[in-house]
Scaffold this motif. Sequence first.
Motif, PDB file in Angstrom:
ATOM      1  N   LYS A  55      -2.715 -35.924  39.179  1.00 17.85           N
ATOM      2  CA  LYS A  55      -2.959 -36.076  40.620  1.00 17.85           C
ATOM      3  C   LYS A  55      -4.151 -35.198  40.998  1.00 17.85           C
ATOM      4  CE  LYS A  55       0.014 -32.329  42.355  1.00 17.85           C
ATOM      5  NZ  LYS A  55       0.477 -31.732  41.105  1.00 17.85           N
ATOM      6  N   GLU A  56      -4.723 -35.480  42.153  1.00 20.84           N
ATOM      7  CA  GLU A  56      -5.789 -34.645  42.700  1.00 20.84           C
ATOM      8  C   GLU A  56      -5.456 -34.353  44.151  1.00 20.84           C
ATOM      9  OE1 GLU A  56      -9.572 -36.654  42.879  1.00 20.84           O
ATOM     10  OE2 GLU A  56      -8.650 -38.583  43.354  1.00 20.84           O
ATOM     11  N   SER A  57      -5.998 -33.264  44.680  1.00 22.37           N
ATOM     12  CA  SER A  57      -5.666 -32.878  46.053  1.00 22.37           C
ATOM     13  C   SER A  57      -6.765 -31.995  46.619  1.00 22.37           C
ATOM     14  CB  SER A  57      -4.326 -32.133  46.083  1.00 22.37           C
ATOM     15  OG  SER A  57      -4.439 -30.896  45.393  1.00 22.37           O
ATOM     16  N   ILE A  58      -6.633 -31.684  47.898  1.00 26.17           N
ATOM     17  CA  ILE A  58      -7.538 -30.734  48.533  1.00 26.17           C
ATOM     18  C   ILE A  58      -6.733 -29.918  49.539  1.00 26.17           C
ATOM     19  CG2 ILE A  58      -8.321 -32.467  50.214  1.00 26.17           C
ATOM     20  CD1 ILE A  58     -11.053 -30.953  50.221  1.00 26.17           C
ATOM     21  N   TYR A 118     -10.784 -28.390  46.574  1.00 27.00           N
ATOM     22  CA  TYR A 118     -10.378 -29.507  45.724  1.00 27.00           C
ATOM     23  C   TYR A 118      -9.700 -29.057  44.433  1.00 27.00           C
ATOM     24  CZ  TYR A 118     -10.960 -33.616  42.682  1.00 27.00           C
ATOM     25  OH  TYR A 118     -10.751 -34.659  41.822  1.00 27.00           O
ATOM     26  N   THR A 119      -8.604 -29.729  44.101  1.00 28.00           N
ATOM     27  CA  THR A 119      -7.901 -29.520  42.832  1.00 28.00           C
ATOM     28  C   THR A 119      -8.010 -30.798  42.015  1.00 28.00           C
ATOM     29  OG1 THR A 119      -6.305 -28.035  43.901  1.00 28.00           O
ATOM     30  CG2 THR A 119      -5.706 -28.932  41.743  1.00 28.00           C
ATOM     31  N   PRO A 120      -8.701 -30.795  40.874  1.00 27.66           N
ATOM     32  CA  PRO A 120      -8.907 -32.015  40.077  1.00 27.66           C
ATOM     33  C   PRO A 120      -7.636 -32.463  39.359  1.00 27.66           C
ATOM     34  CG  PRO A 120     -10.556 -30.322  39.584  1.00 27.66           C
ATOM     35  CD  PRO A 120      -9.459 -29.661  40.344  1.00 27.66           C
ATOM     36  N   PHE A 121      -7.720 -33.650  38.778  1.00 25.89           N
ATOM     37  CA  PHE A 121      -6.638 -34.174  37.959  1.00 25.89           C
ATOM     38  C   PHE A 121      -6.279 -33.187  36.845  1.00 25.89           C
ATOM     39  CE2 PHE A 121      -8.621 -38.136  39.562  1.00 25.89           C
ATOM     40  CZ  PHE A 121      -7.504 -38.706  40.146  1.00 25.89           C
ATOM     41  N   TYR A 122      -4.984 -33.058  36.588  1.00 28.66           N
ATOM     42  CA  TYR A 122      -4.428 -32.256  35.497  1.00 28.66           C
ATOM     43  C   TYR A 122      -4.640 -30.759  35.670  1.00 28.66           C
ATOM     44  CZ  TYR A 122      -4.602 -36.884  33.382  1.00 28.66           C
ATOM     45  OH  TYR A 122      -4.479 -38.229  33.153  1.00 28.66           O
ATOM     46  N   ASP A 123      -5.196 -30.322  36.790  1.00 29.75           N
ATOM     47  CA  ASP A 123      -5.462 -28.900  36.991  1.00 29.75           C
ATOM     48  C   ASP A 123      -4.186 -28.116  37.283  1.00 29.75           C
ATOM     49  OD1 ASP A 123      -7.430 -26.785  37.162  1.00 29.75           O
ATOM     50  OD2 ASP A 123      -6.978 -26.699  39.294  1.00 29.75           O
ATOM     51  N   GLU A 124      -3.219 -28.779  37.903  1.00 32.68           N
ATOM     52  CA  GLU A 124      -1.967 -28.124  38.253  1.00 32.68           C
ATOM     53  C   GLU A 124      -0.878 -28.535  37.261  1.00 32.68           C
ATOM     54  OE1 GLU A 124       0.444 -27.106  42.337  1.00 32.68           O
ATOM     55  OE2 GLU A 124      -0.393 -29.106  42.111  1.00 32.68           O
ATOM     56  N   LYS A 125      -0.118 -27.548  36.805  1.00 23.26           N
ATOM     57  CA  LYS A 125       0.964 -27.812  35.849  1.00 23.26           C
ATOM     58  C   LYS A 125       2.263 -27.262  36.420  1.00 23.26           C
ATOM     59  CE  LYS A 125      -1.946 -27.809  31.711  1.00 23.26           C
ATOM     60  NZ  LYS A 125      -2.112 -27.312  30.329  1.00 23.26           N
ATOM     61  N   LEU A 126       3.044 -28.139  37.062  1.00 23.11           N
ATOM     62  CA  LEU A 126       4.284 -27.709  37.685  1.00 23.11           C
ATOM     63  C   LEU A 126       5.457 -27.743  36.727  1.00 23.11           C
ATOM     64  CD1 LEU A 126       3.958 -29.445  41.170  1.00 23.11           C
ATOM     65  CD2 LEU A 126       3.692 -27.020  40.640  1.00 23.11           C
ATOM     66  N   ASP A 127       5.376 -28.556  35.697  1.00 24.17           N
ATOM     67  CA  ASP A 127       6.462 -28.664  34.726  1.00 24.17           C
ATOM     68  C   ASP A 127       5.853 -28.970  33.358  1.00 24.17           C
ATOM     69  OD1 ASP A 127       8.607 -29.443  33.091  1.00 24.17           O
ATOM     70  OD2 ASP A 127       9.759 -30.142  34.806  1.00 24.17           O
ATOM     71  N   LEU A 128       5.808 -27.964  32.497  1.00 22.65           N
ATOM     72  CA  LEU A 128       5.163 -28.123  31.196  1.00 22.65           C
ATOM     73  C   LEU A 128       5.963 -29.004  30.253  1.00 22.65           C
ATOM     74  CD1 LEU A 128       3.933 -24.468  30.620  1.00 22.65           C
ATOM     75  CD2 LEU A 128       2.575 -26.450  31.288  1.00 22.65           C
ATOM     76  N   VAL A 129       7.247 -29.221  30.554  1.00 25.15           N
ATOM     77  CA  VAL A 129       8.065 -30.091  29.713  1.00 25.15           C
ATOM     78  C   VAL A 129       7.743 -31.551  29.997  1.00 25.15           C
ATOM     79  CG1 VAL A 129      10.414 -30.815  29.145  1.00 25.15           C
ATOM     80  CG2 VAL A 129       9.913 -28.394  29.543  1.00 25.15           C
ATOM     81  N   ASP A 130       7.758 -31.932  31.261  1.00 26.21           N
ATOM     82  CA  ASP A 130       7.468 -33.311  31.634  1.00 26.21           C
ATOM     83  C   ASP A 130       5.983 -33.644  31.526  1.00 26.21           C
ATOM     84  OD1 ASP A 130      10.070 -33.885  32.094  1.00 26.21           O
ATOM     85  OD2 ASP A 130       9.930 -34.036  34.266  1.00 26.21           O
ATOM     86  N   ASN A 131       5.144 -32.714  31.959  1.00 32.35           N
ATOM     87  CA  ASN A 131       3.700 -32.951  32.010  1.00 32.35           C
ATOM     88  C   ASN A 131       2.947 -31.855  31.257  1.00 32.35           C
ATOM     89  OD1 ASN A 131       4.281 -35.104  33.655  1.00 32.35           O
ATOM     90  ND2 ASN A 131       3.481 -34.207  35.530  1.00 32.35           N
TER      91      ASN A 131
END
Length: 267
Positions: free
Chosen positions: A91-94, A72-85
Amino acid sequence: MEGALQVPIIDLSSIDLSDSLKKACIENGYFYLINHEVEGDLIRRVFDGSRGFFDLSIGEKMKVLRKNHRGYTPFYDEKLDLVDNPKGDPKESIYFGAPEDISPYGNLNQWPTEEILPCWRSTMEEYYRVILNLGKRVLSLIALALNVNEDFFEKVGAFNPPGALLRPMHYPDEINYCDQYMHGCGAHTDYGMITILITDGVPGLQVAMFFDPSPDCVVECLKSCCSESPPPRFPPVRVADYLKEHYIWLPVNMCNKNITEEEMRTG
């Protein structure tokens, strides 16, 4: 509607797909697959189970927190674009790998118990195998579009075994998008071979498979795609080394402390 995005449609029941597939890959980079023979009932069960997982409490989901790129990956754990987000992706995922993926400590995949989500594991393992076969079929067609034999990727070791990960994802509508530039998923480009994505027609829930070559496979420019002029733009690279350069995980501090479900959802 004038100016609307037109997504190419690839009909897998057609006899010759080389030209249309090549055109879609070069001009768009994505396409819809129809007549793919993935049973509707299986897709329905995949989404029903995935919805059930994301409806669980944060406490239950955190029991299968991601490790070794599984779980499981919780909300805000992934940062694909530091400018936009800058806060992280809302999002959350597994993640799941092949059912047979094991380590000295057991199966790498992490699953909720059968008591909590009956049959979800067997459903996802079935779906994994079906989509894996579909991915191999699509790649054989891409090989033909590249003017090589349809079994080219298999012969160079890309499927021995493929590095494929299945990832149900959830974008909840209750997230407060206070920043006008925030997106559910930061701008990015997938860096594997192909990504196969399905949705259930309702915004917020999707399942993708990231289909990558075997870690030890060496990727180099095809002879059909280069010559003395133009020469290859990039040197050969081992898949595991290439992916290692691109895996960037920036976990936020909230994942390392006790937080409430509301805090996870709203930040």
